[in-house]
Design an enzyme around this catalytic site. Structure first.
Site, PDB file in Angstrom:
ATOM      1  N   GLU A 242     -16.605  22.176 -39.173  1.00  0.00           N
ATOM      2  CA  GLU A 242     -16.550  22.199 -37.710  1.00  0.00           C
ATOM      3  C   GLU A 242     -16.276  23.638 -37.324  1.00  0.00           C
ATOM      4  O   GLU A 242     -15.172  24.149 -37.532  1.00  0.00           O
ATOM      5  CB  GLU A 242     -15.459  21.249 -37.191  1.00  0.00           C
ATOM      6  CG  GLU A 242     -15.578  20.945 -35.707  1.00  0.00           C
ATOM      7  CD  GLU A 242     -14.853  21.958 -34.824  1.00  0.00           C
ATOM      8  OE1 GLU A 242     -15.539  22.871 -34.292  1.00  0.00           O
ATOM      9  OE2 GLU A 242     -13.645  21.848 -34.673  1.00  0.00           O
TER      10      GLU A 242
ATOM     11  N   CYS B 289     -12.867  25.074 -29.479  1.00  0.00           N
ATOM     12  CA  CYS B 289     -14.285  25.090 -29.848  1.00  0.00           C
ATOM     13  C   CYS B 289     -15.134  24.318 -28.843  1.00  0.00           C
ATOM     14  O   CYS B 289     -16.265  24.704 -28.554  1.00  0.00           O
ATOM     15  CB  CYS B 289     -14.473  24.499 -31.241  1.00  0.00           C
ATOM     16  SG  CYS B 289     -13.671  25.446 -32.546  1.00  0.00           S
TER      17      CYS B 289
END
Length: 473
Positions: free
Chosen positions: A229, A263
């Site tokens: 990720e 993010c």
């Protein structure tokens, strides 16, 4: 590598930690391997009971956990409290659902006998996690893999060592066997060494592209499975029939939550021209209302960034964007406080040659684009090497979902703030990474999906769908 807790509000060094030794790594690897063997004979439901204890212990220690996180990386106390509770929710959910998800699955086959897929642990996992959600990042890997029976070794960020150790201690105090999660203050060379060790069978990383490339390279060389990720430049699309009150209420929160250090933060606002001026003015208004200050004070609504370097790097990015033609319509002024504060900033007039068009800004800076058509909005949303998440606001949610389906990301939320819940898969595509955490997909990220076919006796006339073995002469 210096593991230090430095308060980004006071700039004071709170605590330092010694680097892990090679002997400590070896002990952790062997302890994990031994526990993996023990887990093979333990019922999944027994680990579920322990995981419920972990959730209870997290709630018991919630105040201490939240304060530690805030002091260490600057997160608003209210946001830290929310992160801590989310960890407990994740632990409870996988404790409740893990056993069912890991049950054998029967499959139909033309072969003689009964076939099923069993879900088995694979071995020790290496976790490499970032500072921005220091507890949540741990729990979304730990909870599902503890249920599977995969022991874990954690290498956390160098600026959040106290949070990492505290969560590891909480898990231990809740009754998890030694080796379930071992936190070590490792160097990157030691991480590479661990990945190459035969006792490690997988790597889960959340972090930067550079970190992902390094870990994926080491894992690929050693044929180890990984989940990644990485970064994101999530688009926030505003269609011309969207409810602007809802849009504005979500937009500023989606960019400034966690001081924009997320993010999945909305970093690119793509707005139809009919509502563009209203959007920019109201976003400016909400940005102007935030109150910087002590993140432990409930009245503070803008947290400092996590470090002096992070603040300086973001300023360099904004300066480069302006030099390349970007217009500052709000912000980009110093905040007269000692902490690492960055004034919320809005940039417009970004063309495709501007560094801001392709580079992730990990802080409270929003880029706003004006578009004339939905087709242009979708093309602009997809004009990125990243593909993590996104948000679409539309007057009709069904139409919003149609637009969302055309956006090249792993997650899109329509007429909603983004959610991170244990039942929802989390992950992206393109340079935002691969694989999924949370949900059933995350539960199965590091399992051996083993086929077992049972027959009372061989059926030599039905091999491989009609390929009959030849009798020896």
């Amino acid at each position: 590598m210096a593991y230090q807790t430095i308060n980004p509000y006071t700039n004071e060094v709170v605590k330092e930690y010694p680097d892990a030794t090679d002997q400590q790594l070896e002990e952790a690897l062997q302890t994990g391997k031994d526990l993996y063997e023990e887990f093979k004979t333990q019922a999944v439901k027994e680990r579920g009971k322990i995981l419920h204890n972990v959730a209870a212990k997290i709630r018991e220690k919630s105040d201490e956990l939240a304060r530690t996180c805030t002091i260490e990386m600057g997160k608003l106390l209210t946001e830290a409290q929310g992160e801590v509770e989310l960890c407990a929710v994740i632990a409870d959910w996988f404790a409740d659902h893990g056993e069912e998800m890991l049950k054998p699955e029967e499959i139909e086959t033309i072969a003689h006998g009964k076939a099923e897929i069993q879900h088995h642990a694979t071995g020790v996992l290496m976790m490499v996690e970032p500072w921005n959600f220091p507890y949540y990042q741990i729990m979304r890997v730990f909870a599902p893999n503890f249920m599977v029976g995969n022991p874990m070794i954690l290498k956390h960020a160098s600026n959040t060592p106290s949070s990492a150790q505290m969560m590891a201690d909480v898990i231990s105090e809740a009754g998890a066997p030694k080796g379930s999660l071992t936190n070590l203050f490792l160097s990157y060379d030691q991480v590479t060494e661990a990945i190459g060790d035969s006792r490690v069978q997988g790597v889960a990383l959340t972090g930067s592209e550079r970190g992902g490339e390094s870990v994926a390279s080491a894992a690929g060389k050693n044929l180890k499975k990984t989940t990644m990720e990485l970064g994101g430049m999530d688009p926030f699309l505003v269609l011309d029939d969207a409810n602007m009150d809802d849009v504005i209420d979500i937009a500023w929160r989606s960019r400034l939550y966690n001081a924009g250090q997320e993010c999945t933060s909305s970093k690119r606002f793509i707005v139809m021209e009919d509502v563009y001026d209203e959007f920019v003015e109201r976003l400016k208004e909400n940005f102007s209302k935030v109150k910087p200050g002590d993140p432990l004070d409930p009245k503070t609504t803008l947290a400092p960034m996590n470090s002096k370097k992070a603040k300086e790097d973001l300023q360099d990015q904004v300066d480069e964007a302006v030099q390349a033609g970007a217009k500052v319509v709000y912000g980009n002024e110093p905040i007269d406080l000692p902490g690492q504060f960055f004034m919320p900033t809005i940039l417009t007039d970004i063309d495709r040659d501007n560094p801001a068009h392709t580079t992730e800004m990990f802080g409270p800076v929003g880029v706003v684009y004006k578009v004339a058509t939905e087709k242009e909005a979708i093309e602009l949303a997809n004009d990125s090497s990243y593909g993590l998440g996104g948000i679409v606001f539309a007057g009709d949610s069904d139409h919003g979902a149609e637009v969302a389906a055309q956006i090249e990301t792993g997650m899109v939320f329509v007429n909603s703030f983004r959610y991170s819940l244990p039942e929802l898969p989390f992950g992206g595509v393109k340079r935002s990474g691969y694989g999924r955490e949370m949900s059933r997909l995350g539960q199965m990220a590091f399992v051996n999906e083993k086929l077992i076919l049972k027959a009372d006796k061989p059926d030599m006339n039905n091999l491989a769908g009609g390929l009959v073995a030849t009798d020896p002469e």
